[in-house]
Design an enzyme around this catalytic site. Structure first.
Site, mmCIF file in Angstrom:
data_model
loop_
_atom_site.group_PDB
_atom_site.id
_atom_site.type_symbol
_atom_site.label_atom_id
_atom_site.label_comp_id
_atom_site.label_asym_id
_atom_site.label_seq_id
_atom_site.Cartn_x
_atom_site.Cartn_y
_atom_site.Cartn_z
ATOM 1 N N GLY A 10 0.824 -1.214 0.000
ATOM 2 C CA GLY A 10 0.000 0.000 0.000
ATOM 3 C C GLY A 10 0.855 1.259 0.000
ATOM 4 N N LEU A 33 -3.883 -7.295 -1.866
ATOM 5 C CA LEU A 33 -4.003 -6.595 -3.152
ATOM 6 C C LEU A 33 -5.395 -5.984 -3.354
ATOM 7 C CD1 LEU A 33 -2.035 -9.119 -5.429
ATOM 8 C CD2 LEU A 33 -1.155 -7.076 -4.296
ATOM 9 N N ASP A 58 -5.036 -12.613 3.072
ATOM 10 C CA ASP A 58 -6.111 -11.767 3.574
ATOM 11 C C ASP A 58 -6.174 -12.001 5.083
ATOM 12 O OD1 ASP A 58 -8.581 -10.664 4.356
ATOM 13 O OD2 ASP A 58 -9.253 -10.758 2.264
ATOM 14 N N LEU A 59 -5.878 -10.968 5.840
ATOM 15 C CA LEU A 59 -5.742 -11.136 7.294
ATOM 16 C C LEU A 59 -7.081 -11.386 7.989
ATOM 17 C CD1 LEU A 59 -3.138 -8.288 7.909
ATOM 18 C CD2 LEU A 59 -2.675 -10.741 7.811
ATOM 19 N N LYS A 85 -9.416 2.552 4.473
ATOM 20 C CA LYS A 85 -9.187 3.920 4.978
ATOM 21 C C LYS A 85 -10.070 5.008 4.379
ATOM 22 C CE LYS A 85 -5.674 5.018 1.613
ATOM 23 N NZ LYS A 85 -4.441 5.643 1.278
ATOM 24 N N SER A 125 -4.309 7.362 13.544
ATOM 25 C CA SER A 125 -4.630 8.574 12.783
ATOM 26 C C SER A 125 -4.966 9.720 13.719
ATOM 27 C CB SER A 125 -5.827 8.269 11.884
ATOM 28 O OG SER A 125 -6.360 9.451 11.353
ATOM 29 N N THR A 127 -7.286 11.431 13.314
ATOM 30 C CA THR A 127 -8.746 11.456 13.350
ATOM 31 C C THR A 127 -9.252 11.148 14.767
ATOM 32 O OG1 THR A 127 -10.695 10.763 12.119
ATOM 33 C CG2 THR A 127 -9.166 9.027 12.679
ATOM 34 N N TYR A 150 -14.718 4.311 10.158
ATOM 35 C CA TYR A 150 -13.266 4.263 9.932
ATOM 36 C C TYR A 150 -12.528 4.808 11.162
ATOM 37 C CZ TYR A 150 -8.746 6.206 8.786
ATOM 38 O OH TYR A 150 -7.428 6.562 8.853
ATOM 39 N N LYS A 154 -9.910 3.002 14.280
ATOM 40 C CA LYS A 154 -8.588 3.424 14.748
ATOM 41 C C LYS A 154 -8.598 3.550 16.280
ATOM 42 C CE LYS A 154 -6.550 3.383 10.838
ATOM 43 N NZ LYS A 154 -5.608 2.279 10.580
ATOM 44 N N ARG A 295 -17.589 19.883 3.190
ATOM 45 C CA ARG A 295 -17.828 18.438 3.143
ATOM 46 C C ARG A 295 -18.254 17.989 4.539
ATOM 47 N NH1 ARG A 295 -12.928 14.529 1.331
ATOM 48 N NH2 ARG A 295 -12.049 15.245 3.300
HETATM 49 C C1 UD1 Z 1 -9.249 12.155 5.702
HETATM 50 C C2 UD1 Z 1 -10.011 11.546 6.821
HETATM 51 C C3 UD1 Z 1 -9.061 10.990 7.833
HETATM 52 C C4 UD1 Z 1 -8.128 10.001 7.185
HETATM 53 C C5 UD1 Z 1 -7.409 10.678 6.027
HETATM 54 C C6 UD1 Z 1 -6.525 9.692 5.286
HETATM 55 C C7 UD1 Z 1 -12.110 12.780 6.957
HETATM 56 C C8 UD1 Z 1 -12.951 13.685 7.780
HETATM 57 N N1 UD1 Z 1 -10.916 12.502 7.424
HETATM 58 O O1 UD1 Z 1 -8.544 13.275 6.250
HETATM 59 O O2 UD1 Z 1 -9.763 10.376 8.875
HETATM 60 O O3 UD1 Z 1 -7.215 9.518 8.126
HETATM 61 O O4 UD1 Z 1 -8.355 11.236 5.134
HETATM 62 O O5 UD1 Z 1 -7.185 8.975 4.329
HETATM 63 O O6 UD1 Z 1 -12.518 12.344 5.913
HETATM 64 N N2 UD1 Z 1 -10.534 18.731 0.252
HETATM 65 C C9 UD1 Z 1 -11.062 19.543 -0.737
HETATM 66 N N3 UD1 Z 1 -11.400 18.964 -1.925
HETATM 67 C C10 UD1 Z 1 -11.224 17.638 -2.182
HETATM 68 C C11 UD1 Z 1 -10.680 16.819 -1.170
HETATM 69 C C12 UD1 Z 1 -10.349 17.404 0.043
HETATM 70 O O7 UD1 Z 1 -11.230 20.748 -0.550
HETATM 71 O O8 UD1 Z 1 -11.572 17.172 -3.284
HETATM 72 C C13 UD1 Z 1 -10.146 19.350 1.526
HETATM 73 C C14 UD1 Z 1 -10.874 18.752 2.728
HETATM 74 O O9 UD1 Z 1 -12.083 19.428 2.952
HETATM 75 C C15 UD1 Z 1 -9.843 18.962 3.837
HETATM 76 C C16 UD1 Z 1 -8.506 18.853 3.114
HETATM 77 O O10 UD1 Z 1 -8.780 19.074 1.739
HETATM 78 O O11 UD1 Z 1 -9.962 20.247 4.363
HETATM 79 C C17 UD1 Z 1 -7.856 17.501 3.266
HETATM 80 O O12 UD1 Z 1 -8.780 16.497 2.905
HETATM 81 P P1 UD1 Z 1 -8.377 14.955 2.797
HETATM 82 O O13 UD1 Z 1 -7.171 14.813 1.958
HETATM 83 O O14 UD1 Z 1 -9.604 14.189 2.408
HETATM 84 O O15 UD1 Z 1 -7.934 14.575 4.281
HETATM 85 P P2 UD1 Z 1 -8.745 14.707 5.655
HETATM 86 O O16 UD1 Z 1 -10.178 14.972 5.438
HETATM 87 O O17 UD1 Z 1 -7.990 15.663 6.512
#
Ligand code: UD1
Length: 337
Positions: A10, A33, A58-59, A85, A125, A127, A150, A154, A295
């Site tokens: 990964g 995979l 596959d665990l 994730k 995370s 999170t 998710y 964690k 979002r």
């Molecule tokens: C997300 C997860 C988090 C996880 C991490 C890794 C949530 C609330 N959190 O983090 O638990 O560990 O992914 O997979 O989903 N953004 C945009 N446009 C986009 C995509 C993202 O504006 O198309 C913004 C989001 O609103 C955020 C930032 O970019 O403010 C980062 O987003 P993202 O990469 O999805 O990460 P997280 O939401 O922080």
């Protein structure tokens, strides 16, 4: 010394395999995979000159996990990445997440705790902090009720490990990642999102490449300087190196507690607009984006206080946001060529 890396093909797993190999460890990568490709093994070999031992397991299959550890009872430690994730998918299919992220963890721990060398690193995370009240976030910030299955896996994973470590010889380090991005500088390995990326950086690179029409920026009415949400974006290679250091700490019996927790971030928060600006600068591409509504489930800001990792692990992130985005862009171009 042999180290098992679950989810070893990964995104973070593959970079960690390379860093372990660089430090002279023999690596056994396990992967089913489901969200990775067998070709990642070749990418790893092109970087390190060495293919890890690979087991397609596959665990969630308890008997397969038992057989694996019977065969490899001489391993020195396990780094457990294998998990699902995607936040949105976890809301739609919670049982997949509980099965993949919890059942598999339990089966691995059941075998791990029987090993002579019971050293375990867990992928957690930021999170778990939800919207923390104080920035930057220290490891002492309280764990908040999870906002998705998710996130819950964690938190539950951390609790399971803590309970198990109390009554077994297992020692463990829980690593709470902020936002991992980027790719190996060689562009031989990187992130391979399935379908439409949910995370910001792969969406940016795919949009710049022309695979997506435009990036939606989720909200510019947050209480931040430019109104867009703030995160701590950390280069995946910096993150991978922290795993090697954490494993070495357990191998050297240097851990103070049976379970230790570390934030892994850069310590710097960047807004979505700052990420876009940095990307445009390093790529020379103009990014097509528009501001849309927030979002659901997104928090305003999260960035790490990294003092604990700096002082105790002797680790700090070295690569900048610009370097991270440049590597992500190089990778995107490479895989599409
Ligand atoms: C997300 C997860 C988090 C996880 C991490 C890794 C949530 C609330 N959190 O983090 O638990 O560990 O992914 O997979 O989903 N953004 C945009 N446009 C986009 C995509 C993202 O504006 O198309 C913004 C989001 O609103 C955020 C930032 O970019 O403010 C980062 O987003 P993202 O990469 O999805 O990460 P997280 O939401 O922080």
């Amino acid at each position: 010394m042999k180290i098992v890396v679950t989810g070893g093909l990964g995104f973070i797993g593959s970079h960690t395999v390379v860093e372990l190999q660089n430090e002279g460890f023999e690596v056994i990568a396990i992967d089913n995979l489901s969200n990775s490709s067998i070709e990642v093994l070749d990418g790893i070999e092109r970087i390190s000159g060495k293919k890890p031992i690979f087991e397609n397991i596959d665990l969630r299959e308890k008997a397969a996990v038992q057989n694996f550890f019977k065969k490899h009872s001489d391993v020195s430690g396990v780094i457990h990445f294998a998990a699902s994730k995607a936040v949105g998918e976890s809301v739609e299919n919670p049982l997949l997440y509980y099965e993949n992220n919890i059942n598999a963890l339990v089966y691995v721990l059941q075998e791990m705790t029987q090993l002579e060398n019971s050293n375990f690193i867990f992928s957690s995370s930021c999170t778990v902090y939800g919207q923390a009240e104080v920035m930057p976030i220290t490891e002492n910030a309280s764990v908040q009720p999870a906002m998705s299955p998710y996130g819950n896996t964690k938190q539950i994973g951390e609790e399971i490990i803590t309970d198990v470590a109390k009554v077994t010889k297992m020692n463990s380090i829980l690593l709470r990642y902020f936002n991992p991005i980027g790719a190996h500088e060689s562009a031989e390995i990187g992130e391979l999102p399935l379908g439409v990326p949910q995370n910001l950086v792969p969406f940016i690179t795919q949009t710049a490449f022309g695979l997506r029409k435009e990036l939606s920026v989720y909200g510019n009415d947050y209480p931040t300087p430019d109104g867009t949400a703030i995160r701590d974006y950390i280069h995946v290679v910096d993150l991978a190196k922290a795993h090697v250091i954490a494993m070495q700490r357990l191998l050297d019996n240097k851990n103070i507690d049976k379970v230790e927790t570390f934030n892994l971030g850069t310590g710097t928060g960047s807004s979505v607009l700052e990420v876009i600006q940095s990307f445009e600068k390093v790529s020379g591409e103009k990014l097509n984006y528009k501001i849309v509504g927030r979002r659901e489930g997104d928090i305003t800001e999260a960035y790490a206080n990294t003092d604990k990792a700096n002082n105790i692990l002797g680790w700090s992130a070295k690569l900048s946001l610009d370097e991270s985005l440049a590597s992500a862009w190089k990778w995107e171009q490479k895989i599409r060529s």
